[in-house]
Design an enzyme around this catalytic site. Structure first.
Site, PDB file in Angstrom:
ATOM      1  N   CYS A   8      31.874  56.152  10.378  1.00 14.31           N
ATOM      2  CA  CYS A   8      33.136  55.493  10.051  1.00 14.31           C
ATOM      3  C   CYS A   8      34.310  56.114  10.813  1.00 14.31           C
ATOM      4  O   CYS A   8      34.231  57.236  11.316  1.00 14.31           O
ATOM      5  CB  CYS A   8      33.399  55.575   8.545  1.00 14.31           C
ATOM      6  SG  CYS A   8      34.658  54.393   7.970  1.00 14.31           S
ATOM      7  N   ASP A 127      33.104  58.669  -2.845  1.00 12.17           N
ATOM      8  CA  ASP A 127      33.891  59.485  -1.932  1.00 12.17           C
ATOM      9  C   ASP A 127      34.676  60.541  -2.694  1.00 12.17           C
ATOM     10  O   ASP A 127      34.918  60.418  -3.902  1.00 12.17           O
ATOM     11  CB  ASP A 127      34.851  58.594  -1.135  1.00 12.17           C
ATOM     12  CG  ASP A 127      35.251  59.204   0.202  1.00 12.17           C
ATOM     13  OD1 ASP A 127      34.838  60.345   0.488  1.00 12.17           O
ATOM     14  OD2 ASP A 127      35.982  58.537   0.956  1.00 12.17           O
TER      15      ASP A 127
END
Length: 210
Positions: A8, A127
């Site tokens: 990412c 996360d």
């Protein structure tokens, strides 16, 4: 089952090509203007041209206006959407595209309750809580992820080639997501670190299959 890999926070064509060459299953583009990894809609189309035929593009948003989401989707029509802000389920489903909902793993977060609120999500991305909505470079306590789950889990937050095998063993995720762990600087990836990360995931999968 093989653990999927997402790289990412890509901002350069060379890094997209490196991720695809290393065997990443997905690559993520940050469509959040406050991020140092932000990619404006006009850049997305050029980056997406470097994608391999079987590499999934993912567009990351934080409380984005619908027209901003649509502009990014127009540039990358095949993308999966990823929501990191305060979006509710109708905000995520309104585009008719598969989506991933990020979960900030704060103390007291009930992942199973979150899964019920976003039952239409293709996966939940776990996360580390961060003011910058990702890319913090810090892990969270993996023991807080319940072993029994109702949705696919993508593990993010401070992963790198040194700790990803331990993270996989602790959580058994559907996929792992790395950003700062393969960088030289925010948004500037290292092809060597990308390869090392992918190799570490593959080795961990091989050990688990024996």
């Amino acid at each position: 089952m093989r653990t999927r890999i997402k790289i990412c926070g890509l901002t350069r064509e060379a890094d997209v090509a490196a991720a695809c060459a290393a065997g990443a299953d997905a690559v993520g583009f940050v469509c959040y203007p406050n991020s140092p990894r932000y990619v404006p809609p006009q850049r997305l189309r050029a980056l997406a041209r470097e994608l391999g035929p079987f590499t999934v593009p993912v567009l990351l948003f934080v409380n984005a206006a619908p027209d901003h989401v649509q502009a990014a989707r127009d540039a990358v029509p095949t993308a999966v959407l990823q929501f990191h802000g305060d979006e509710q389920e109708p905000d995520c489903t309104r585009y008719g595209a598969p989506y991933v909902r990020a979960v900030r793993m704060d103390e007291g977060v009930d992942l199973l309750d979150f899964a019920r609120l976003f039952s239409s999500a293709s996966a939940l991305l776990l996360d580390t809580p961060s003011e910058v909505h990702g890319g913090s470079g810090r892990t969270f306590d993996w023991s807080r992820v319940p072993a029994r789950r109702t949705q696919r889990v993508i593990l993010a937050g401070g992963l790198d080639s040194d700790n990803v095998a331990r993270a996989m063993q602790a959580v058994r995720p559907y996929a792992v997501d790395v950003s700062s762990g393969v960088e030289e600087a925010p948004g500037i990836k290292s092809a060597t670190r990308i390869r090392d990360f992918v190799d570490a995931v593959r080795r961990a999968d091989e050990r688990d299959s024996q």
